[in-house]
Design an enzyme around this catalytic site. Structure first.
Site, PDB file in Angstrom:
ATOM      1  N   HIS A  58     -10.082 -18.199  90.859  1.00  0.00           N
ATOM      2  CA  HIS A  58     -11.152 -18.640  91.754  1.00  0.00           C
ATOM      3  C   HIS A  58     -11.659 -20.027  91.384  1.00  0.00           C
ATOM      4  CE1 HIS A  58     -11.153 -14.369  92.664  1.00  0.00           C
ATOM      5  NE2 HIS A  58     -12.011 -14.548  93.628  1.00  0.00           N
ATOM      6  N   GLU A 104      -5.422 -13.602 104.937  1.00  0.00           N
ATOM      7  CA  GLU A 104      -5.330 -15.065 104.932  1.00  0.00           C
ATOM      8  C   GLU A 104      -4.168 -15.604 105.761  1.00  0.00           C
ATOM      9  OE1 GLU A 104      -6.267 -13.347 102.289  1.00  0.00           O
ATOM     10  OE2 GLU A 104      -8.210 -14.204 101.810  1.00  0.00           O
TER      11      GLU A 104
END
Ligand code: TPP
Lengths: 325, 331
Positions: free
Chosen positions: A129, A60
């Site tokens: 999440h 990321e």
């Protein structure tokens, strides 16, 4: 007007901007044949090829960092962070680099980078999440934040974001991807920094954005059956924040409820409440209220998650209490 | 002094390289004085001792190639052709500085000369340089990006992510590690289980090269094939330049973590003194010319200080301007 799903609208924005401008390209994890974790990029690899739809390793920080490097050297990358929770891994690149280059390096530094990311709960994905972290970015000067609630806005705001010379974070709620709505044909953009009144009302202002615009509208319809007319303001972009539209609405209704899915403390609603208190205190007939997720990680169990996230009921209850004061 | 460097250089090249090394040295030594006497606020990370890396690396680059720098970045900016006046003015926080006084020592860029910025986050520039290489590849510009970072930065995730990505996509990047043996006070061997950072390249499928970072021509010699390889589309290289910072990590560092003996052995390998000795030995440049080079460097730094001192501070209303590119009151 055509009806499109939210994910199709996102995809149309990406496709049209890629066709319009050869500098636009996509980068992210599993955005190719897989189409992205929520399908927004499906089909684009076949259409544009692996050069412009770049599947990356799980990195990321470097996805965002490489986006910055490409942006400052003349490209217009749109990167996808698979779940908003994972912006944590890229936070240095977003907050310390993308957002600060223009200020530190002067006008030569343009960072036309878009970071798209799915946010929010409601699907029992658990605590890593399901987050709505957009409030973090309100505290980072130098990055714009959009949070479209409708397919038309998903397309129009994203197109503007891609054309913007600043870094823009595009927050897409997971529960919106499958929703449908009218989307104008062709090259229609929506300006960043303009809120929309989604429902007119005179008794209370409900300020929200993204998935909770729909939730607030449901609450407003229910309230209307009891004779309470709620005005629903969809912020659409959180940076820049259209304070004027919120203030005008509050001056009219005299009451404010801020609604968001993010956790309560230091949230978007806190900022809206502060601005209204600073600018329109004398118009308030009752204290400002916030409806938000309590300060907890999002739990897994469907019953607990349901209890944690703001609901239509909670909004109705809050408004009703407010009107009794 | 250890053996002098011997490599072919034309007299003109020798003068140019010596001037660049000397300029970086004189500049940093002056900055330290100005920090000590309070003329420059904040901190500074002197590049003294490591000049051969930046100058040697840039020798192997074309003017339109790109570099990305670190917190110890004055030398990189000067070696890439940066303006000493605007650099010094930025250190003074003046409106005429590279960032109009908003960046400071660790945060300046000059895109016009291919310098994509120094920054204060260890390892922060590595993915950005990688993205610049991606952009060069996609634009077909033929540019190569030299990504500078220290030994300490190679323990950041961004190093590993970026080298993996660059090798995977055969990006035109050269990763230049300045291994000066310490990250602040932490010796390399206390932060990394292998001795040579260059060996890490094997894990990413790219060549790893060790170079004498105290020899400008050795650095250039290591860079050239890597730059050629990158430009030819064959992918990145990791070059580890073994070097040493003669001074403290930053202005306040008392250097308690290393011995004066160790410092002396590295001082003996001073890249400027070695190159001077070599060119004199080969009679490439006369000692009078060497003196002239040193005088020129001092004059340029004097001029930079005068420029910085006489420049105005930024306008106060400018403090909120320029956060966004389309800021209507942006400078
Ligand atoms: C992310 C981050 N962690 C820590 C620091 C504090 N810091 C500044 S420079 C430095 C040492 C860096 O060492 P190295 O990469 O070897 O470069 P050198 O200073 O030796 O040139 C540290 C720890 C920082 N600036 N950024």
């Amino acid at each position: 007007m055509r009806e499109l799903t939210y994910w199709q609208a996102v995809q149309e924005a990406l496709r049209e901007e890629m066709v319009r401008d050869p500098r636009v390209f996509l980068m992210g994890e599993d955005i190719g044949v897989y189409g992205g974790a929520f399908g927004a990029t499906r089909g684009l690899l076949a259409e544009f090829g692996a050069e412009r739809v770049r599947c990356t390793p799980i990195s990321e920080a470097t996805i965002v960092g490489a986006g910055i490097g490409a942006a400052v050297t003349g490209m217009r990358p749109v990167v996808e962070i698979m779940f908003m929770d994972f912006v944590t891994l890229a936070m240095d690149q977003i907050a310390n680099h993308a957002a600060k280059f223009r200020y530190m390096y002067g006008p030569q530094a343009r960072v036309p980078l878009v970071i798209r990311t799915p946010a929010g709960g409601g699907r029992s994905y658990g605590a890593t999440h399901s987050q709505s972290l957009e409030a973090w970015f309100l505290h980072v000067p130098g990055i714009k934040v959009i949070a479209p609630a409708t397919p038309a806005d998903a397309k129009g705001l994203l197109k503007s974001a891609i054309r913007d010379d600043n870094p823009v974070l595009c927050v897409e709620h997971k529960l919106l991807y499958a929703t449908t709505g009218p989307v104008p044909d062709g090259d229609v953009t929506e300006p960043l920094g303009q809120a929309a009144i989604r429902r007119e009302g005179t008794d209370v202002t409900l300020v929200t954005y993204s998935y909770y615009v729909g939730v607030a509208l449901q609450a407003a319809e229910a309230l209307a059956r009891d004779g309470i007319e709620a005005e629903v303001v969809d912020l659409r972009t959180l940076v820049p924040l259209d304070t004027e539209t919120v203030l005008d609405s509050v001056r009219k209704t005299g009451r404010l409820v801020c609604i968001e899915e993010g956790t309560r403390t230091g949230g978007v609603g806190a900022e809206i409440a502060a601005r209204v208190a600073e600018e329109a205190y004398e118009y308030l007939d009752a204290p400002i209220r916030r409806v938000a997720t309590p300060d907890i990680p999002i739990p897994f169990s469907p019953v607990l998650e349901d209890a944690a996230l703001p609901k239509v009921d909670g909004i109705i209850r809050t408004v009703t209490e407010l009107l009794q004061r | 002094m250890s053996a002098a460097v011997t490599l072919p250089l034309s007299p003109a090249e020798a003068r140019r390289v010596l001037y660049q090394l000397t300029l970086a040295r004189v500049f940093e030594e002056r900055v330290l004085k100005l920090v000590s006497d309070g003329s420059i606020r904040g901190t500074t990370h002197p590049y003294v001792g490591q000049e051969a890396v930046a100058v040697g690396a840039c020798l192997a680059l074309r003017p339109d190639d790109l570099v990305i720098s670190t917190h110890r970045g004055h030398g990189h900016l000067l070696a890439k052709g940066g303006d000493p006046k605007r650099l010094m003015a930025e250190l003074f926080g003046k409106a005429t500085g590279y960032g109009g006084g908003k960046g400071g020592t660790q945060h300046m860029a000059d895109f016009a000369i291919g310098h994509l910025g120094s920054n204060g986050i260890t390892g922060g520039g590595i993915p950005i340089g990688t993205g610049a290489a991606l952009s060069a590849q996609m634009r077909g510009s033929g540019q190569v990006v030299a990504v500078f970072f220290g030994d300490g930065a190679t323990n950041q995730g961004t190093f590993h992510e970026s080298l993996n990505l660059a090798a995977l996509w055969r990006l035109p990047a050269v990763y230049v590690c300045e291994n000066n043996l310490y990250a602040m006070s932490t010796p390399h061997h206390e932060a990394c289980a292998i001795e040579h950072i260059a060996d890490r390249a094997a894990a990413y499928g790219m060549p790893g090269v060790r170079a004498d970072g105290m020899d400008v021509l050795a650095v250039a010699a290591a860079m050239r094939p890597a730059v050629e390889r990158a430009r030819a589309g064959r992918g990145p290289t990791l070059i580890e330049c073994k070097t040493y910072r003669f001074l403290g990590h930053s202005k306040s560092d008392q250097r308690v973590y290393r011995s004066r003996e160790e410092e002396a052995t590295w001082r003996d390998r001073d890249p400027i003194a070695r190159l001077r000795a070599a060119v004199l030995e080969q009679a490439l440049v006369s000692s009078a010319e060497l003196d002239a080079i040193a005088r020129d460097a001092v004059a340029v730094v004097d001029e930079a200080v005068t420029f910085a001192q006489s420049s105005p501070f930024p306008e106060l209303q400018d403090v909120t301007a320029g956060v966004f590119s389309d800021d209507p009151c942006a400078s």
